[in-house]
Design a protein around this motif. Structure first.
Motif, mmCIF file in Angstrom:
data_model
loop_
_atom_site.group_PDB
_atom_site.id
_atom_site.type_symbol
_atom_site.label_atom_id
_atom_site.label_comp_id
_atom_site.label_asym_id
_atom_site.label_seq_id
_atom_site.Cartn_x
_atom_site.Cartn_y
_atom_site.Cartn_z
ATOM 1 N N MET A 258 0.829 -1.206 0.000
ATOM 2 C CA MET A 258 0.000 0.000 0.000
ATOM 3 C C MET A 258 0.864 1.258 0.000
ATOM 4 S SD MET A 258 -1.158 2.663 2.069
ATOM 5 C CE MET A 258 -1.077 2.117 3.784
ATOM 6 N N ILE A 259 1.876 1.308 0.873
ATOM 7 C CA ILE A 259 2.685 2.528 0.928
ATOM 8 C C ILE A 259 3.587 2.652 -0.306
ATOM 9 C CG2 ILE A 259 2.574 2.730 3.421
ATOM 10 C CD1 ILE A 259 5.391 1.637 3.632
ATOM 11 N N ARG A 260 3.949 1.525 -0.899
ATOM 12 C CA ARG A 260 4.700 1.600 -2.154
ATOM 13 C C ARG A 260 3.880 2.322 -3.206
ATOM 14 N NH1 ARG A 260 5.814 -0.425 -7.109
ATOM 15 N NH2 ARG A 260 3.856 -1.571 -7.209
ATOM 16 N N LEU A 261 2.591 1.971 -3.290
ATOM 17 C CA LEU A 261 1.728 2.578 -4.297
ATOM 18 C C LEU A 261 1.323 4.007 -3.920
ATOM 19 C CD1 LEU A 261 -0.592 -0.501 -4.983
ATOM 20 C CD2 LEU A 261 1.112 0.447 -6.560
ATOM 21 N N LYS A 262 0.894 4.197 -2.690
ATOM 22 C CA LYS A 262 0.348 5.503 -2.302
ATOM 23 C C LYS A 262 1.415 6.586 -2.220
ATOM 24 C CE LYS A 262 -2.333 7.878 1.239
ATOM 25 N NZ LYS A 262 -3.126 7.790 2.492
ATOM 26 N N THR A 263 2.612 6.208 -1.783
ATOM 27 C CA THR A 263 3.652 7.200 -1.497
ATOM 28 C C THR A 263 4.889 7.067 -2.367
ATOM 29 O OG1 THR A 263 2.922 7.265 0.819
ATOM 30 C CG2 THR A 263 5.121 8.124 0.333
ATOM 31 N N SER A 264 5.391 5.847 -2.503
ATOM 32 C CA SER A 264 6.741 5.654 -3.017
ATOM 33 C C SER A 264 6.865 5.762 -4.527
ATOM 34 C CB SER A 264 7.280 4.299 -2.550
ATOM 35 O OG SER A 264 7.240 4.220 -1.156
ATOM 36 N N VAL A 265 5.847 5.304 -5.257
ATOM 37 C CA VAL A 265 5.977 5.328 -6.726
ATOM 38 C C VAL A 265 6.065 6.759 -7.254
ATOM 39 C CG1 VAL A 265 4.858 3.088 -7.059
ATOM 40 C CG2 VAL A 265 3.463 5.167 -7.083
ATOM 41 N N LEU A 266 5.506 7.716 -6.522
ATOM 42 C CA LEU A 266 5.618 9.115 -6.940
ATOM 43 C C LEU A 266 7.064 9.590 -6.863
ATOM 44 C CD1 LEU A 266 4.496 11.796 -7.858
ATOM 45 C CD2 LEU A 266 3.673 12.217 -5.535
ATOM 46 N N LEU A 267 7.771 9.169 -5.813
ATOM 47 C CA LEU A 267 9.189 9.524 -5.708
ATOM 48 C C LEU A 267 9.989 8.850 -6.816
ATOM 49 C CD1 LEU A 267 9.671 9.145 -1.832
ATOM 50 C CD2 LEU A 267 9.190 11.230 -3.113
ATOM 51 N N GLY A 268 9.695 7.583 -7.064
ATOM 52 C CA GLY A 268 10.398 6.869 -8.123
ATOM 53 C C GLY A 268 10.161 7.492 -9.486
ATOM 54 N N ALA A 269 8.904 7.842 -9.773
ATOM 55 C CA ALA A 269 8.579 8.442 -11.056
ATOM 56 C C ALA A 269 9.199 9.828 -11.204
ATOM 57 C CB ALA A 269 7.065 8.529 -11.227
ATOM 58 N N ALA A 270 9.221 10.597 -10.121
ATOM 59 C CA ALA A 270 9.837 11.930 -10.162
ATOM 60 C C ALA A 270 11.294 11.832 -10.591
ATOM 61 C CB ALA A 270 9.730 12.597 -8.792
ATOM 62 N N LEU A 271 11.985 10.850 -10.045
ATOM 63 C CA LEU A 271 13.396 10.647 -10.386
ATOM 64 C C LEU A 271 13.560 10.096 -11.805
ATOM 65 C CD1 LEU A 271 14.464 9.173 -6.957
ATOM 66 C CD2 LEU A 271 15.557 11.158 -8.012
ATOM 67 N N GLU A 272 12.744 9.110 -12.147
ATOM 68 C CA GLU A 272 12.890 8.484 -13.466
ATOM 69 C C GLU A 272 12.601 9.471 -14.594
ATOM 70 O OE1 GLU A 272 11.521 4.515 -15.987
ATOM 71 O OE2 GLU A 272 10.450 5.036 -14.138
ATOM 72 N N ILE A 273 11.598 10.322 -14.411
ATOM 73 C CA ILE A 273 11.267 11.307 -15.435
ATOM 74 C C ILE A 273 12.408 12.305 -15.604
ATOM 75 C CG2 ILE A 273 9.759 13.293 -15.911
ATOM 76 C CD1 ILE A 273 7.432 11.560 -14.803
ATOM 77 N N GLY A 274 12.979 12.758 -14.497
ATOM 78 C CA GLY A 274 14.120 13.669 -14.586
ATOM 79 C C GLY A 274 15.293 13.031 -15.299
ATOM 80 N N ALA A 275 15.523 11.741 -15.042
ATOM 81 C CA ALA A 275 16.608 11.022 -15.705
ATOM 82 C C ALA A 275 16.329 10.819 -17.185
ATOM 83 C CB ALA A 275 16.820 9.668 -15.016
ATOM 84 N N LEU A 276 15.091 10.495 -17.512
ATOM 85 C CA LEU A 276 14.710 10.290 -18.916
ATOM 86 C C LEU A 276 14.910 11.568 -19.720
ATOM 87 C CD1 LEU A 276 13.435 8.657 -21.215
ATOM 88 C CD2 LEU A 276 11.187 9.247 -20.280
ATOM 89 N N ILE A 277 14.482 12.693 -19.177
ATOM 90 C CA ILE A 277 14.648 13.971 -19.867
ATOM 91 C C ILE A 277 16.121 14.299 -20.059
ATOM 92 C CG2 ILE A 277 14.275 16.476 -19.631
ATOM 93 C CD1 ILE A 277 11.576 15.792 -18.294
ATOM 94 N N ALA A 278 16.949 13.845 -19.114
ATOM 95 C CA ALA A 278 18.395 14.087 -19.218
ATOM 96 C C ALA A 278 19.084 13.137 -20.192
ATOM 97 C CB ALA A 278 19.042 13.965 -17.841
ATOM 98 N N GLY A 279 18.358 12.145 -20.685
ATOM 99 C CA GLY A 279 18.951 11.221 -21.645
ATOM 100 C C GLY A 279 19.626 10.014 -21.032
ATOM 101 N N ALA A 280 19.306 9.689 -19.775
ATOM 102 C CA ALA A 280 19.898 8.524 -19.124
ATOM 103 C C ALA A 280 19.460 7.242 -19.816
ATOM 104 C CB ALA A 280 19.492 8.480 -17.654
ATOM 105 N N ASN A 281 20.303 6.221 -19.767
ATOM 106 C CA ASN A 281 19.958 4.952 -20.412
ATOM 107 C C ASN A 281 18.927 4.199 -19.565
ATOM 108 O OD1 ASN A 281 21.291 3.080 -18.479
ATOM 109 N ND2 ASN A 281 23.179 4.009 -19.221
ATOM 110 N N PRO A 282 18.219 3.225 -20.161
ATOM 111 C CA PRO A 282 17.148 2.510 -19.445
ATOM 112 C C PRO A 282 17.608 1.838 -18.156
ATOM 113 C CG PRO A 282 16.979 2.098 -21.799
ATOM 114 C CD PRO A 282 18.264 2.846 -21.587
#
Length: 326
Positions: free
Chosen positions: A164-188
């Motif tokens: 529950m806390i992974r979904l409600k709280t944690s995935v937002l932090l993960g997505a925030a980081l992944e999106i910033g990395a994707l925009i920067a051109g980081a590899n998968p």
């Protein structure tokens, strides 16, 4: 390299400059009000830190960072309605200051605004950015529903709670980081590792909050100590207390307090349940689980293929949150 304070200032100033329409005022005034009452802006800062981590200018992900922050505040506005909360960050919640229908509609407008901001991201991978964001947004809704379901569920396991806390709280932090990395051109591979870092970090943060609610310093915590106990909230601590007292003499006492919804002394309830936590080593269990997830987070970060010095701001930022007292 930017400091955390620099990035928080950039986010706060850019949000204040956001040009929302003036009419209808009862739709947009609550949004301006809610975004103005503060917050640490941690999630958008993570997006900017991720972009900076891979050596790209943070301006490229600023719009995406704002989208993350507006979306987060949309969830808070609607959470306040569901929780019937009178205050947010020491100020009247929108549904109290205006009314529930206004808070629902203004929240909806914030969610739509977050997608508008996201669509302005400076990237050739906009469809993937939208995919990551939309997946996260739906998972947050799933997590909130699970949290509400837990209130009426007679048996919630530790695994249920962590999911529950992974979904409600944690995935937002993960997505925030992944999106910033994707925009920067980081590899998968590096993007996935950074996402894992964020998710594990988020779980550790929530476990820290569970601990602070009982064992935090009242002068620093900013909320009533024992609030989760008063509300019978199924936290990591309560779930494990129910599990460990099964068949023991404390089981009857614990369940008796949980069933009492009126005519009891609040401090007596907090002290009684905290004593059970202490007897069964619940605090130690929570601290060990928090350490497990924080270790998982830093192990993922260590594997990311960028120079160690570029990770230092993110490491310092995260460690500061793990030892926070409020």
């Amino acid at each position: 390299m930017y400091s955390i304070a620099d990035l928080q200032t950039i986010i706060a100033q850019t949000l204040l400059q956001r040009d929302f329409p003036t009419e209808p005022s009862n739709l947009y005034d609550p949004i301006r009000y809610f975004l103005s009452i503060g917050g640490k802006r941690l999630r958008p800062v993570l997006t900017l830190l991720a972009t900076d981590l891979f050596g790209e200018k943070i301006e490229k992900s600023l719009s995406a960072a704002l989208a993350i922050e507006v979306f987060h505040n949309f969830t808070l506005m609607h959470d306040d309605i569901m929780d019937e909360a009178p205050l947010r960050r020491g100020k009247d919640t929108v549904h109290k200051k205006w009314d529930t229908n206004t808070a629902i509609l203004s929240g909806d407008a914030m969610m739509i605004t977050s997608y508008q901001l996201l669509s302005k991201s400076q990237t050739d991978n906009l469809s993937e950015v939208l995919h990551i964001f939309s997946k996260m947004a739906l998972e947050v809704c799933e997590g909130q529903q699970l949290d509400m379901d837990f209130g009426n569920s007679p048996s919630v396991t530790e695994e249920d709670y962590l999911q529950m806390i992974r979904l409600k709280t944690s995935v937002l932090l993960g997505a925030a980081l992944e999106i910033g990395a994707l925009i920067a051109g980081a590899n998968p591979k590096d993007r996935k590792l950074l996402y894992e870092f964020g998710v594990n970090m988020g779980i550790a943060f929530q476990l820290q909050d569970d601990l602070l609610d009982i064992y935090g310093d009242p002068k620093k915590f900013g909320k009533q100590i024992g609030g989760d106990i008063i509300e019978n909230k199924k936290t990591f601590l309560l779930i494990n207390a129910i599990r460990l007292t099964k068949g023991k003499e404390e089981e009857k006492e614990l369940k008796g307090w949980i069933k009492r919804h009126a005519n009891y002394n609040v401090d007596e309830k907090i002290n009684a349940i905290t004593s059970i936590y202490n007897k069964y080593g619940i605090k130690t269990l929570a601290e060990e689980k928090k350490s497990f997830f924080s270790d998982q987070a830093f192990q993922a970060l260590e594997k990311i293929d960028v120079p160690a010095n570029r990770k230092q701001v993110l490491i310092t930022f995260t460690k500061g949150l793990f030892v926070r007292e409020s």
